[in-house]
Design a protein around this motif. Structure first.
Motif, PDB file in Angstrom:
ATOM      1  N   UNK A 133      23.166   6.879  -1.410  1.00 27.95           N
ATOM      2  CA  UNK A 133      23.316   7.903  -0.366  1.00 27.95           C
ATOM      3  C   UNK A 133      22.565   9.165  -0.750  1.00 27.95           C
ATOM      4  N   UNK A 134      22.703   9.584  -2.007  1.00 32.02           N
ATOM      5  CA  UNK A 134      22.011  10.793  -2.451  1.00 32.02           C
ATOM      6  C   UNK A 134      20.502  10.669  -2.334  1.00 32.02           C
ATOM      7  N   UNK A 135      19.945   9.573  -2.833  1.00 30.68           N
ATOM      8  CA  UNK A 135      18.494   9.393  -2.765  1.00 30.68           C
ATOM      9  C   UNK A 135      18.023   9.173  -1.333  1.00 30.68           C
ATOM     10  N   UNK A 136      18.847   8.480  -0.525  1.00 30.53           N
ATOM     11  CA  UNK A 136      18.468   8.285   0.874  1.00 30.53           C
ATOM     12  C   UNK A 136      18.444   9.580   1.658  1.00 30.53           C
ATOM     13  N   UNK A 137      19.436  10.450   1.413  1.00 32.67           N
ATOM     14  CA  UNK A 137      19.439  11.758   2.077  1.00 32.67           C
ATOM     15  C   UNK A 137      18.228  12.590   1.662  1.00 32.67           C
ATOM     16  N   UNK A 138      17.911  12.576   0.376  1.00 29.79           N
ATOM     17  CA  UNK A 138      16.761  13.345  -0.102  1.00 29.79           C
ATOM     18  C   UNK A 138      15.470  12.817   0.506  1.00 29.79           C
ATOM     19  N   UNK A 139      15.312  11.489   0.510  1.00 29.62           N
ATOM     20  CA  UNK A 139      14.083  10.898   1.028  1.00 29.62           C
ATOM     21  C   UNK A 139      13.933  11.156   2.523  1.00 29.62           C
ATOM     22  N   UNK A 140      15.022  10.964   3.283  1.00 32.50           N
ATOM     23  CA  UNK A 140      14.925  11.140   4.717  1.00 32.50           C
ATOM     24  C   UNK A 140      14.819  12.582   5.150  1.00 32.50           C
ATOM     25  N   UNK A 141      15.481  13.482   4.428  1.00 36.45           N
ATOM     26  CA  UNK A 141      15.489  14.888   4.829  1.00 36.45           C
ATOM     27  C   UNK A 141      14.232  15.625   4.377  1.00 36.45           C
ATOM     28  N   UNK A 142      13.780  15.328   3.154  1.00 34.04           N
ATOM     29  CA  UNK A 142      12.599  16.009   2.641  1.00 34.04           C
ATOM     30  C   UNK A 142      11.306  15.402   3.165  1.00 34.04           C
ATOM     31  N   UNK A 143      11.229  14.078   3.180  1.00 37.79           N
ATOM     32  CA  UNK A 143      10.004  13.416   3.614  1.00 37.79           C
ATOM     33  C   UNK A 143       8.871  13.637   2.620  1.00 37.79           C
ATOM     34  N   UNK A 144       7.645  13.435   3.068  1.00 32.99           N
ATOM     35  CA  UNK A 144       6.481  13.705   2.232  1.00 32.99           C
ATOM     36  C   UNK A 144       6.398  12.804   1.009  1.00 32.99           C
ATOM     37  N   UNK A 145       5.899  13.379  -0.094  1.00 34.16           N
ATOM     38  CA  UNK A 145       5.686  12.580  -1.299  1.00 34.16           C
ATOM     39  C   UNK A 145       6.995  12.128  -1.936  1.00 34.16           C
ATOM     40  N   UNK A 146       8.063  12.908  -1.731  1.00 34.73           N
ATOM     41  CA  UNK A 146       9.365  12.504  -2.268  1.00 34.73           C
ATOM     42  C   UNK A 146       9.821  11.211  -1.595  1.00 34.73           C
ATOM     43  N   UNK A 147       9.698  11.163  -0.283  1.00 35.49           N
ATOM     44  CA  UNK A 147      10.066   9.963   0.468  1.00 35.49           C
ATOM     45  C   UNK A 147       9.203   8.777   0.051  1.00 35.49           C
ATOM     46  N   UNK A 148       7.902   8.992  -0.060  1.00 31.32           N
ATOM     47  CA  UNK A 148       6.998   7.907  -0.438  1.00 31.32           C
ATOM     48  C   UNK A 148       7.318   7.372  -1.837  1.00 31.32           C
ATOM     49  N   UNK A 149       7.595   8.265  -2.778  1.00 29.70           N
ATOM     50  CA  UNK A 149       7.892   7.832  -4.145  1.00 29.70           C
ATOM     51  C   UNK A 149       9.169   7.011  -4.199  1.00 29.70           C
ATOM     52  N   UNK A 150      10.237   7.517  -3.579  1.00 33.19           N
ATOM     53  CA  UNK A 150      11.519   6.813  -3.639  1.00 33.19           C
ATOM     54  C   UNK A 150      11.456   5.470  -2.916  1.00 33.19           C
ATOM     55  N   UNK A 151      10.773   5.422  -1.786  1.00 32.52           N
ATOM     56  CA  UNK A 151      10.702   4.164  -1.043  1.00 32.52           C
ATOM     57  C   UNK A 151       9.793   3.147  -1.724  1.00 32.52           C
ATOM     58  N   UNK A 152       8.761   3.612  -2.434  1.00 30.21           N
ATOM     59  CA  UNK A 152       7.929   2.647  -3.176  1.00 30.21           C
ATOM     60  C   UNK A 152       8.730   2.056  -4.336  1.00 30.21           C
TER      61      UNK A 152
END
Length: 307
Positions: free
Chosen positions: A114-133
């Protein structure tokens, strides 16, 4: 609103209506609740303490279910194992460990995901790309292999004298780290939808901190799918723990879970002592199946398209 009116509204809610009209969900809930209560009350309702060496009698070993032992005359409902331990008692105590590991691993995976999903979805950008990869790479491997890898690496850093004491906690972390991806991906997708809605934009305009927006506004609206995944994930975590224990890399022999009992019983299956394997396997099947069926019902009950 009084407590009675709240209970009445809860009883008349769509979820409870779906539960009352689903025989499969009712039976699954009864079975799961019975096993959980029996495991929680094991020290009080178990006929014997199977892990107390002082209470064991080797002469009771390999007693058949519901038949007097040839040497002692004692009768055990589900028989005994090679050490004279009552199978019913070992199942009750073993289910406690399996449930503890399962619940703890799901909570750990849920908090992390939940924590990483909230960060990835809310911040977007390179943070989202890194976590989803990272999530995509992890999804390309079976979760049980990832849990085995994490378990082996973690045990390498633990002193040999503390490995048995830390085995359960290492097992929880291993299973949790192998299952966080599902939570993260679902929360990320729901967060990306919610953050573009008007109430989130209004909160940003009045200067609400982004962390508070994510926790107090977005998180409550994405918990429905998370609860479904957590319920199904509990069954998968219990099976993962049983698999690891069956392979000999789970909990120590002094604290056997259902998987350890199945591994022990498997060694005596072809010599005629079938009950040592059968009853722990049936307990694991009933527990995992009932929880899984509850997860399937909850998924349908929270799906607005099926109402």
């Amino acid at each position: 609103m009084s407590e009675q009116s709240r209970l009445a509204r809860m009883w008349d809610s769509d979820v409870m209506w779906s539960f009352r009209h689903s025989p499969v969900a009712i039976v699954a809930a009864v079975v799961a609740l019975a096993i959980i209560l029996a495991a929680a009350l094991a020290p009080w309702i178990a006929p014997h303490d199977p892990f107390n060496p002082a209470s064991l009698n080797l002469m009771d070993g390999f007693s058949r279910p519901m038949q007097p032992n040839d040497f002692t005359g004692n009768v055990y409902i589900m028989g005994t194992d090679n050490q004279g331990r009552d199978i019913l008692s070992t199942i009750l105590y073993g289910a406690r460990i399996s449930l503890f590991v399962g619940f703890s691993a799901v909570i750990f995976a849920m908090v992390l995901g939940i924590g990483l999903g909230l960060i990835a979805g809310f911040r977007g950008g390179w943070v989202d790309n890194l976590l989803m990869r990272i999530a995509d790479v992890q999804l390309s491997f079976p979760s049980i292999l990832i849990a085995l890898l994490i378990f082996g690496v973690a045990r390498g850093f633990i002193p040999p004298a503390m490995r048995d004491q830390m085995a359960i906690w290492v097992l929880i972390v291993s299973i949790g780290l192998s299952d966080w991806v599902q939570f993260a991906r679902v929360v990320r997708g729901a967060t990306m939808v919610e953050k573009n809605k008007e109430y989130i934009q209004a909160a940003r305009v009045i200067g609400v901190h982004p962390a508070r927006i994510a926790v107090t506004h977005i998180l409550p609206n994405v918990m429905g799918p998370v609860l479904v995944i957590a319920t199904i994930g509990l069954a998968l975590a219990i099976i993962a723990e049983a698999t690891l224990s069956f392979l000999g890399v789970g909990v120590p022999p002094t604290q056997p879970s259902l998987g350890t009992l199945i591994r022990v019983g498997q060694g005596y299956l072809f010599s005629g002592e079938w009950w040592i394997l059968l009853f722990p396997a049936l307990a694991l099947l009933a527990l995992s199946l009932s929880v899984n069926l509850l997860g399937d019902w909850l998924r349908d009950a929270l799906n607005p398209r099926l109402r």
